[in-house]
Design a protein around this motif. Structure first.
Motif, PDB file in Angstrom:
ATOM      1  N   GLY A  68      24.507 -28.463  44.124  1.00  0.00           N
ATOM      2  CA  GLY A  68      24.747 -27.041  43.968  1.00  0.00           C
ATOM      3  C   GLY A  68      24.761 -26.327  45.315  1.00  0.00           C
ATOM      4  O   GLY A  68      25.559 -25.409  45.531  1.00  0.00           O
ATOM      5  N   ARG A  69      23.899 -26.753  46.246  1.00  0.00           N
ATOM      6  CA  ARG A  69      23.843 -26.145  47.586  1.00  0.00           C
ATOM      7  C   ARG A  69      25.162 -26.341  48.318  1.00  0.00           C
ATOM      8  O   ARG A  69      25.648 -25.442  48.994  1.00  0.00           O
ATOM      9  N   GLN A  70      25.769 -27.527  48.182  1.00  0.00           N
ATOM     10  CA  GLN A  70      27.058 -27.784  48.838  1.00  0.00           C
ATOM     11  C   GLN A  70      28.134 -26.870  48.268  1.00  0.00           C
ATOM     12  O   GLN A  70      28.961 -26.340  49.019  1.00  0.00           O
ATOM     13  N   TRP A  71      28.117 -26.651  46.973  1.00  0.00           N
ATOM     14  CA  TRP A  71      29.079 -25.735  46.364  1.00  0.00           C
ATOM     15  C   TRP A  71      28.866 -24.309  46.869  1.00  0.00           C
ATOM     16  O   TRP A  71      29.830 -23.597  47.169  1.00  0.00           O
ATOM     17  N   LEU A  72      27.605 -23.885  46.972  1.00  0.00           N
ATOM     18  CA  LEU A  72      27.322 -22.535  47.465  1.00  0.00           C
ATOM     19  C   LEU A  72      27.760 -22.378  48.917  1.00  0.00           C
ATOM     20  O   LEU A  72      28.337 -21.350  49.289  1.00  0.00           O
ATOM     21  N   ASP A  73      27.496 -23.397  49.731  1.00  0.00           N
ATOM     22  CA  ASP A  73      27.940 -23.348  51.125  1.00  0.00           C
ATOM     23  C   ASP A  73      29.460 -23.285  51.210  1.00  0.00           C
ATOM     24  O   ASP A  73      30.018 -22.561  52.041  1.00  0.00           O
ATOM     25  N   LEU A  74      30.129 -24.042  50.334  1.00  0.00           N
ATOM     26  CA  LEU A  74      31.591 -24.006  50.302  1.00  0.00           C
ATOM     27  C   LEU A  74      32.073 -22.608  49.926  1.00  0.00           C
ATOM     28  O   LEU A  74      32.991 -22.064  50.546  1.00  0.00           O
ATOM     29  N   GLY A  75      31.463 -22.005  48.925  1.00  0.00           N
ATOM     30  CA  GLY A  75      31.852 -20.657  48.526  1.00  0.00           C
ATOM     31  C   GLY A  75      31.662 -19.651  49.648  1.00  0.00           C
ATOM     32  O   GLY A  75      32.531 -18.800  49.894  1.00  0.00           O
ATOM     33  N   THR A  76      30.559 -19.758  50.358  1.00  0.00           N
ATOM     34  CA  THR A  76      30.302 -18.864  51.490  1.00  0.00           C
ATOM     35  C   THR A  76      31.349 -19.068  52.574  1.00  0.00           C
ATOM     36  O   THR A  76      31.879 -18.098  53.136  1.00  0.00           O
ATOM     37  N   ALA A  77      31.653 -20.320  52.874  1.00  0.00           N
ATOM     38  CA  ALA A  77      32.673 -20.614  53.890  1.00  0.00           C
ATOM     39  C   ALA A  77      34.037 -20.067  53.466  1.00  0.00           C
ATOM     40  O   ALA A  77      34.772 -19.506  54.292  1.00  0.00           O
ATOM     41  N   GLN A  78      34.378 -20.189  52.189  1.00  0.00           N
ATOM     42  CA  GLN A  78      35.663 -19.674  51.705  1.00  0.00           C
ATOM     43  C   GLN A  78      35.718 -18.144  51.808  1.00  0.00           C
ATOM     44  O   GLN A  78      36.781 -17.577  52.090  1.00  0.00           O
TER      45      GLN A  78
END
Length: 163
Positions: free
Chosen positions: A87-97
């Motif tokens: 879930g943390r990787q998905w959140l980091d991806l969302g922030t980066a996007q």
């Protein structure tokens, strides 16, 4: 006795609360988020090796630390494509996007959904909901952004900062 058994059965059937009583839904987002994940994982249908996942994690961490949002988004998509994403990787991806130039608000929304869906119920869901609210505002979907923020307050009713 018969009346008691019937009442008990009705309570069990209709009174049992689901695991997430205040389930949060946005029409179509869950399906689109799953399609986004499928698009990424098609690159490595068998999943990646632990070494490949570790290398992608290191690349993503370095890009995040440098605030190189485009590189972070690329590295995190690569990491997620290798399977066993957190879930943390998905959140980091969302922030980066959200922060890359140009931003990809739709992918940020979908990654936020995945972060939310992969979180522990309750307070663990809040970061994903906040990310989705930011993406929804950027997508000019204020009513749905408000829904996400209301879901945050439901999960942390005593937190004045969220109210």
């Amino acid at each position: 006795m018969r009346r008691f058994c019937l009442l008990a059965l009705l309570l069990l059937v209709f009174g049992a609360a689901p695991a997430r009583a205040d389930e949060f839904q946005l029409p179509g987002v869950q399906t689109d988020a799953q399609a986004y994940e499928t698009t990424l994982t098609r690159r490595f249908p068998a999943g990646g090796t632990p070494q490949a996942r570790h290398a992608a994690e290191q690349q993503a961490a370095a890009a995040l630390q440098q605030k190189d949002w485009a590189a972070a988004a690329t590295a995190l998509e690569q990491r997620i494509a290798l399977g066993e994403a957190t879930g943390r990787q998905w959140l980091d991806l969302g922030t980066a996007q959200l922060r890359r130039a140009p931003p990809d608000f739709q992918k940020a929304l979908l990654a936020g959904w995945q972060g939310f869906a992969n979180a522990d119920a309750g307070n663990g869901e809040i970061p994903g909901l906040l990310l989705m609210a930011d993406a929804l505002r950027a997508l000019n979907r204020p009513a749905q952004a408000v829904q996400a923020l209301e879901a945050v307050v439901q999960r942390a009713p005593d937190n004045a900062a969220y109210k």
